[in-house]
Write an enzyme that holds these catalytic residues in place. Structure first.
Site, PDB file in Angstrom:
ATOM      1  N   ASP A   1       6.517  -3.951  -2.994  1.00  0.00           N
ATOM      2  CA  ASP A   1       6.222  -4.769  -1.821  1.00  0.00           C
ATOM      3  C   ASP A   1       7.202  -5.928  -1.711  1.00  0.00           C
ATOM      4  O   ASP A   1       7.462  -6.627  -2.692  1.00  0.00           O
ATOM      5  CB  ASP A   1       4.787  -5.298  -1.919  1.00  0.00           C
ATOM      6  CG  ASP A   1       4.360  -6.043  -0.675  1.00  0.00           C
ATOM      7  OD1 ASP A   1       4.621  -5.543   0.431  1.00  0.00           O
ATOM      8  OD2 ASP A   1       3.756  -7.120  -0.804  1.00  0.00           O
TER       9      ASP A   1
ATOM     10  N   ASP B   1       8.494  -6.719   6.590  1.00  0.00           N
ATOM     11  CA  ASP B   1       7.287  -6.412   5.825  1.00  0.00           C
ATOM     12  C   ASP B   1       7.280  -4.929   5.497  1.00  0.00           C
ATOM     13  O   ASP B   1       7.159  -4.088   6.385  1.00  0.00           O
ATOM     14  CB  ASP B   1       6.046  -6.789   6.632  1.00  0.00           C
ATOM     15  CG  ASP B   1       4.759  -6.555   5.861  1.00  0.00           C
ATOM     16  OD1 ASP B   1       4.835  -6.291   4.647  1.00  0.00           O
ATOM     17  OD2 ASP B   1       3.681  -6.631   6.467  1.00  0.00           O
TER      18      ASP B   1
END
EC number: 3.4.23.-
Length: 470
Positions: A350, A149
């Site tokens: 992201d 992440d």
């Protein structure tokens, strides 16, 4: 499951300044009738596919897309897409809550707030983990699947004794069976890196709250992580004894965000804050890669300055100045991608978001520019979050305009066709793979990053694209 696969002739084109003499292709060809690819839901042999070069400070891991897990089953391509878009919508909402400071509190009162340090809030939302790595935890190493992440500053795994745990693929890690596990004491420098850290029986406690109210709570420790023959000692890691809302068999999370508690931050002494990744293309049996170390910074990449947002230091912001379709730059409102002094707006890269989101004004202009250059193609009804779709079922191949990002200080990234026009069913429906953002924040998602070498130079504040495809 059978998924449509299309071929593109021209992959990735980058140049270092807008005045460069390098010309760009204005169109690409999609082979609509390329034979479908069977994706086998089996796990690769990570004993052979996660590796490192012992002669250097380069650490390399293989990346696995979540759809490769045998526990993930979909009735068809349509069902797979809608599940992914639901996760994606949740992820975007979580990022927006994270940046605004609005996080849903945990409903579990069995851990008192004063037992823990302040929240280390991640951008990762329940069910949104898209890419996984295989890491050995402890001594001797117990292999675990962990979500990567880029919006998180924490490394953690579920641990015994497990007061509340979700189902994972491997046995839950037992620190009592590890010879390298060391609890972090209150008042230590590691514990102090968590603001207002809390104590329980002299040990440092942590709590990670996610945007949807899911969480992990437990003990902060120093532990050894192993990538094949590479051993990284004294990694600050959360040992989660109460965990709720996680997914798909992962043991925990490998945060690679911009903060000091992320895996990237903890390795900065050895790697200079440098890392890079190649995200595996959806619908393939291949694996991607995640590389740590200065050798992850390739010669010939096009470099874009990173932008720091003090309100959200975990996220990697970049300067985006414009969008192009078919070699034509689209007129956009001034400052539509700017990060404001109050931390609003801006553009985040992201790994957990799939579809790139753009502020509504920018998205509408971009979409309409694409539609105007594809007016010859038959339209289809919108699907899920996509409002611009095409019925290509009657075509052998299709000529489509290119899509480009214009970054600060000149670099231009022209995407491969599969990164902006994607199949959404088994019947030849393709959609423009962008969507409007509910706020002024833009997010460059993993679909647009697939197959492109992306490198981060944290020490000097740059992100690079290319020069290779992967």
């Amino acid at each position: 499951m059978l998924l449509p696969l299309f071929f593109f002739f021209l992959h990735l084109h980058l140049h270092l300044s807008s005045s460069s003499s390098i010309s760009f292709p204005d169109f690409q060809i999609i082979d609509v009738l390329q034979p479908p690819l069977t994706v086998t839901a089996t796990l690769p042999d990570f004993n052979n596919t996660h590796f490192s070069d012992e002669s250097s400070s380069k650490y390399t891991l293989r990346l696995l897309h979540r759809d490769r897990f045998p526990s993930v089953t979909y009735r068809n391509h349509h069902h797979r897409l809608h599940a992914r878009m639901r996760r994606d919508t949740d992820r975007v909402s979580a990022i927006l809550r994270r940046i605004s400071g609005k996080v849903i509190p945990s409903s579990d009162s069995r851990y008192e707030v004063n037992d823990f340090g302040s929240d280390i809030v991640s951008g990762m939302d329940q069910g949104s983990g898209e890419y996984f790595v295989r890491i050995g935890v402890g001594s001797p190493p117990r292999d675990q699947y962990m979500v990567i992440d880029s919006g998180s500053d924490m490394v953690w795994v579920q641990c015994q004794p497990c007061k509340l745990c979700y189902k994972q693929s491997d046995p839950v890690f037992d620190p009592a069976k590890s010879g390298s596990y060391t609890g972090v004491s209150c008042g230590s420098s590691v514990c102090d890196r968590i603001e207002n850290s809390g104590c329980h029986s002299g040990g440092c406690r942590y709590e990670v709250m996610y945007g949807d109210g899911s969480y992990t709570k437990g003990t902060l420790a120093l532990e050894t992580l192993t990538f094949a023959k590479t051993v990284v000692r004294n990694v600050a890691m959360g040992c989660g004894h109460r965990n709720r809302g996680m997914f798909i068999g992962a043991a925990g999370l490998l945060g690679i965000g911009g903060g000091s508690m992320s895996f990237v931050g903890q390795l900065s002494g050895q790697t200079g804050g440098a890392f890079g990744y190649c995200l595996v293309s959806r619908g393939t049996d291949s694996t991607g890669s995640l590389v740590f170390g200065r050798e992850a910074l390739p010669v010939g990449a096009s470099w874009v300055p990173l932008v720091r947002n003090p309100r959200a230091p975990s996220f990697y912001y970049v300067g985006l100045k414009g969008l192009g379709v078919g070699g034509v730059r689209i007129p956009l409102p001034d400052g539509v991608f700017d990060l404001t002094e109050t931390g609003d707006g801006g553009v985040v890269m992201d790994t957990g978001t799939a579809v790139t989101r753009l502020p509504t004004a920018a998205y509408v202009a971009f979409r309409d520019g694409f539609k105007s250059q594809t007016a010859n193609l038959p339209r289809a009804s919108g699907v899920s979050i996509f409002d611009t779709c095409y019925d290509l079922s009657g075509f052998v191949s299709v000529r489509v305009p290119t899509v480009s990002f214009y970054f600060t200080e000149g670099p231009v990234l022209t995407l491969p066709a599969r990164n902006f026009l994607m199949p959404v069913d088994d019947s030849g429906t393709y959609c423009f793979a962008f969507a409007a953002s509910p706020t002024g924040l833009s997010i460059i998602g993993n679909i647009q990053q697939e197959g492109i070498q992306v490198s981060f130079d944290g020490a000097n504040g740059f992100v690079g694209f290319g020069p290779n495809v992967c």
